[in-house]
Design an enzyme around this catalytic site. Structure first.
Site, PDB file in Angstrom:
ATOM      1  N   VAL A   1     -18.699 -39.776  32.270  1.00 49.44           N
ATOM      2  CA  VAL A   1     -18.350 -41.435  32.210  1.00 49.44           C
ATOM      3  C   VAL A   1     -17.667 -41.008  33.543  1.00 49.44           C
ATOM      4  O   VAL A   1     -16.958 -39.500  34.467  1.00 49.44           O
ATOM      5  CB  VAL A   1     -16.661 -40.726  31.823  1.00 49.44           C
ATOM      6  CG1 VAL A   1     -15.867 -42.599  32.110  1.00 49.44           C
ATOM      7  CG2 VAL A   1     -16.479 -40.805  29.804  1.00 49.44           C
ATOM      8  N   HIS A   2     -18.791 -41.431  34.644  1.00 56.38           N
ATOM      9  CA  HIS A   2     -19.043 -41.164  36.355  1.00 56.38           C
ATOM     10  C   HIS A   2     -18.693 -43.035  36.706  1.00 56.38           C
ATOM     11  O   HIS A   2     -19.248 -43.377  35.724  1.00 56.38           O
ATOM     12  CB  HIS A   2     -20.361 -41.232  36.173  1.00 56.38           C
ATOM     13  CG  HIS A   2     -20.600 -40.705  37.517  1.00 56.38           C
ATOM     14  ND1 HIS A   2     -20.558 -41.741  38.564  1.00 56.38           N
ATOM     15  CD2 HIS A   2     -20.932 -39.692  38.077  1.00 56.38           C
ATOM     16  CE1 HIS A   2     -21.423 -41.501  39.657  1.00 56.38           C
ATOM     17  NE2 HIS A   2     -21.102 -40.265  39.671  1.00 56.38           N
ATOM     18  N   VAL A   3     -17.017 -42.902  37.279  1.00 57.66           N
ATOM     19  CA  VAL A   3     -17.126 -44.313  37.970  1.00 57.66           C
ATOM     20  C   VAL A   3     -17.782 -44.228  39.129  1.00 57.66           C
ATOM     21  O   VAL A   3     -17.331 -43.111  40.393  1.00 57.66           O
ATOM     22  CB  VAL A   3     -15.250 -43.894  38.111  1.00 57.66           C
ATOM     23  CG1 VAL A   3     -15.031 -44.844  38.769  1.00 57.66           C
ATOM     24  CG2 VAL A   3     -14.113 -43.992  36.922  1.00 57.66           C
ATOM     25  N   VAL A  37     -20.319 -45.319  34.419  1.00 57.81           N
ATOM     26  CA  VAL A  37     -21.222 -44.868  33.494  1.00 57.81           C
ATOM     27  C   VAL A  37     -20.641 -44.710  32.604  1.00 57.81           C
ATOM     28  O   VAL A  37     -19.886 -43.976  33.108  1.00 57.81           O
ATOM     29  CB  VAL A  37     -22.309 -44.623  34.706  1.00 57.81           C
ATOM     30  CG1 VAL A  37     -23.628 -44.010  33.324  1.00 57.81           C
ATOM     31  CG2 VAL A  37     -22.946 -45.380  36.128  1.00 57.81           C
TER      32      VAL A  37
END
Length: 185
Positions: free
Chosen positions: A104-106, A152
């Site tokens: 989980v990529h911000v 993402v």
């Protein structure tokens, strides 16, 4: 877990400061589906196909198959139950109970922010349930730093699976906790 090992090395060398809060200020999203093989939306917002993410590394699926969401909210939740494998200021890696490795990529290029504008709620090795808060992010700080703020969701070991399929249609709006990706052998 080769991909996450790279991130762990950076983390242990002290390049990224990660603030961990005592408790999350937000409730777990209602209706999250923690079924095996299903990953839930980590945030509420508009779904975009992986190929439309404004970053060549994500859009070319180098870090795995998945999708992204233009967020309407500022907290990213666990898309599945599992163990936290890596924590960075702007991203969290999980290993789901069924072995799916999830990132989980911000934001795009938010690693440049060195954790500024992000607050973590989990630490490496922690056990999380689907829907638990992982990290909070300041959308204004991300914009001020000149970065897109899409969140993402990538299956980093997608090569081990027959299919990673988007459940809603790109362009749809989803709520945090709604079924987002179906991962099958």
């Amino acid at each position: 877990m080769g991909l996450f090992d790279v991130f762990k090395k950076k983390d242990t060398m002290g390049h990224m400061a990660v603030k961990v809060q005592a408790e999350a200020p937000h409730e777990v999203p209602a209706g999250i589906d923690a079924a095996s093989g299903a990953l839930a939306a980590p945030v509420s917002g508009r779904v975009i196909a992986m190929s439309d993410i404004p970053d060549p590394v994500f859009s070319s699926e180098v870090l795995g198959k998945g999708c992204a969401i233009w967020p309407e909210s500022t907290v990213a939740y666990a898309p599945c139950s599992g163990t936290v494998s890596v924590v960075m200021g702007h991203a969290v890696g999980l290993v789901a109970d069924d072995g799916v490795e999830v990132l989980v990529h911000v934001g795009i290029d938010t690693v440049d922010m060195n954790g500024e504008g992000f607050s973590g709620y989990v630490s490496t090795g922690a056990r999380v349930k689907a829907g638990e808060p992982l990290l909070a992010f300041d959308r204004k700080a991300i914009a001020a730093a000149g970065h897109p703020d899409c969140v993402v969701l990538a299956v980093s070991n997608s090569a081990e699976y027959g299919s990673v399929k988007l459940i809603p249609t790109a362009g749809d709006t989803v709520e945090a906790g709604a079924p987002l990706l179906e991962v099958t052998k």
